[in-house]
Design a protein around this motif. Structure first.
Motif, PDB file in Angstrom:
ATOM      1  N   GLY A 266       0.712  -1.129  -0.028  1.00 46.71           N
ATOM      2  CA  GLY A 266      -0.008   0.049  -0.014  1.00 46.71           C
ATOM      3  C   GLY A 266       0.943   1.370   0.027  1.00 46.71           C
ATOM      4  O   GLY A 266       0.143   2.430   0.095  1.00 46.71           O
ATOM      5  N   ILE A 267       2.109   1.303  -0.130  1.00 40.40           N
ATOM      6  CA  ILE A 267       2.989   2.453  -0.174  1.00 40.40           C
ATOM      7  C   ILE A 267       3.236   2.735  -1.801  1.00 40.40           C
ATOM      8  O   ILE A 267       3.743   2.042  -2.304  1.00 40.40           O
ATOM      9  CB  ILE A 267       4.269   2.226   0.659  1.00 40.40           C
ATOM     10  N   GLY A 268       2.756   4.025  -2.086  1.00 38.16           N
ATOM     11  CA  GLY A 268       2.751   4.308  -3.331  1.00 38.16           C
ATOM     12  C   GLY A 268       3.088   5.776  -3.844  1.00 38.16           C
ATOM     13  O   GLY A 268       3.228   6.016  -4.747  1.00 38.16           O
ATOM     14  N   ARG A 269       3.066   6.708  -2.794  1.00 35.19           N
ATOM     15  CA  ARG A 269       3.274   7.964  -3.111  1.00 35.19           C
ATOM     16  C   ARG A 269       4.729   7.889  -3.917  1.00 35.19           C
ATOM     17  O   ARG A 269       5.708   7.335  -3.225  1.00 35.19           O
ATOM     18  CB  ARG A 269       3.332   9.145  -2.141  1.00 35.19           C
ATOM     19  N   PRO A 270       5.098   8.710  -4.854  1.00 29.64           N
ATOM     20  CA  PRO A 270       6.259   8.556  -5.662  1.00 29.64           C
ATOM     21  C   PRO A 270       7.695   8.624  -4.421  1.00 29.64           C
ATOM     22  O   PRO A 270       8.362   8.167  -4.641  1.00 29.64           O
ATOM     23  CB  PRO A 270       6.369   9.685  -6.635  1.00 29.64           C
TER      24      PRO A 270
END
Ligand SMILES: [Zn+2]
Length: 387
Positions: A266-270
């Motif tokens: 769930g970690i996805g911010r660039p």
């Protein structure tokens, strides 16, 4: 900051449906679809794998139906790797939102469909059998997700349950899939995971422990003692002010065997992806880029990137909100360097118009653009560090 764990992170995950070059970003096809785009679209922009959700697929259309269709790959016409999440995180979120949605018991979670009252039971064993029905390349154990705000006693209980359930999941998996010749150890050579030869599905465990480094460490150690092919960082990964829990991510990475794939669930911010990658995480999934796309929020590279590899702390991207008036007369593509269908053929002005009139093609083009941004981010992170 690049840790020793990052230097020994694996560079490839071999699966029955091809190799995943690591690091990789897998869009969330939660209900067997990445909303607004199809499998041909995803292949066209270089997406290597997807993440589906066992809990949601149990609800609809049912994992038995997916099996009857020939498995998730044939059902979706997707011939590349598929990771299935157990759905633990989602079911807890729904039950926490409203306790009427279900109950969490020592050996199972019971979810009640709000509209029909029908029950969906998740047990450690059933979650594995359902994912085997899907035919996923990577399966996940059911874990007990805590809330970030829960106290230490609650977190400790969740770790205990997560480890107990992981042992049951392992036993169920091993009864169905031919035994593993050898599991990862601390002596594995760096960047290799020799036991992961792509001839069988893999089973990943999830490390819980909330905001306690000691509990995270304890959970990781207990899971390693059971033995898994890879590990996910579970639970809510942010502090109340929205920062990434870098210390927790680092503690977990250091507690796991080198050469083992680590998934930052769930970690996805660039910028978060770049930070977690530097800690040794190599698999990422998140609904953020596709959800942002549907809200007309599109990413663009700052000058020099992604030819230059982004490092933690770099200001390497920006987001354009296409509904802003400033884009109305802008006849440039969203990103001058992007080769996605939206940027290769269309202007910001036209995309903005599509969003304004509410045409579905706006979602498709924006989704392809944001996912292409992630494909290029991964390619950049895979280039060797200079010096
Ligand atoms: Zn583009």
């Amino acid at each position: 900051m690049t840790t020793s764990r990052a230097a020994t992170a694996p560079t490839v995950l071999r699966t029955r449906h091809g190799d995943l070059a690591l690091p990789c970003f897998l869009p969330d096809a939660t209900r067997a679809t990445v909303r607004a785009v199809d499998s041909g679209d995803l292949r066209g922009i270089g997406i290597d794998g997807i993440v589906v959700n066992a809990f949601h697929l149990l609800r609809a259309p049912g994992t038995r139906l997916v099996k009857a269709a020939g498995g998730i790959h044939r059902f979706m016409d997707w011939d590349r790797p598929v990771i299935s999440d157990s759905g633990g995180f989602q079911v807890y979120s729904l039950i926490r939102q409203d306790p009427a949605n279900g109950t969490i018991r020592p050996n199972e979670v019971i979810f009640k469909e709000p509209s029909t009252g029908e029950k969906v039971i998740l047990s450690p064993e059933k979650v594995i059998l359902s994912q085997l029905q899907l035919g996923s390349d990577v399966l996940y154990c059911l874990d007990d997700c805590t809330d970030a705000e829960d106290d230490l006693a609650e977190q400790a209980l969740a770790v205990d349950r997560t480890v107990r359930w992981a042992a049951k999941a392992r036993a169920t998996f091993d009864a169905q899939v031919r035994p593993v010749r050898r599991r990862a150890t601390r002596d594995d050579p760096p960047t290799e995971a020799g036991h992961l030869d792509g001839t069988r599905p893999y089973l990943f465990g999830v490390v819980q422990g909330g905001g306690s480094a000691a509990l995270r460490h304890e959970c990781a150690q207990a899971l390693v003692a059971i033995g898994f092919d890879g590990y996910g960082y579970g639970g809510w990964p942010f502090t109340p002010d929205g920062s990434l829990r870098v210390e927790m991510l680092a503690a977990v990475a250091e507690a796991l065997p080198p050469g083992t794939p680590l998934h930052a669930l769930g970690i996805g911010r660039p910028d978060h992806v770049v930070r977690a990658h530097a800690l040794g995480y190599t698999i990422f999934d998140c609904t953020l880029p596709t959800r942002d796309a549907r809200r007309a929020r599109l990413y663009a590279w700052r000058p020099g990137y992604p030819a230059r590899r982004p490092r933690p702390g770099d200001d390497f991207f920006e987001a354009h909100y296409l509904l802003d008036q400033v884009h109305a007369n802008d006849f440039r593509p969203v990103d001058e360097t992007c080769d996605c269908p939206a940027c290769a053929r269309h202007t910001r002005a036209y995309l903005r118009h599509l969003f304004k009139v509410g045409d579905a093609v706006a979602w498709r083009l924006a989704t392809l653009h944001n996912l292409r941004f992630y494909v290029r981010l991964m390619e950049s992170l895979r280039t060797p560090e200079p010096g």
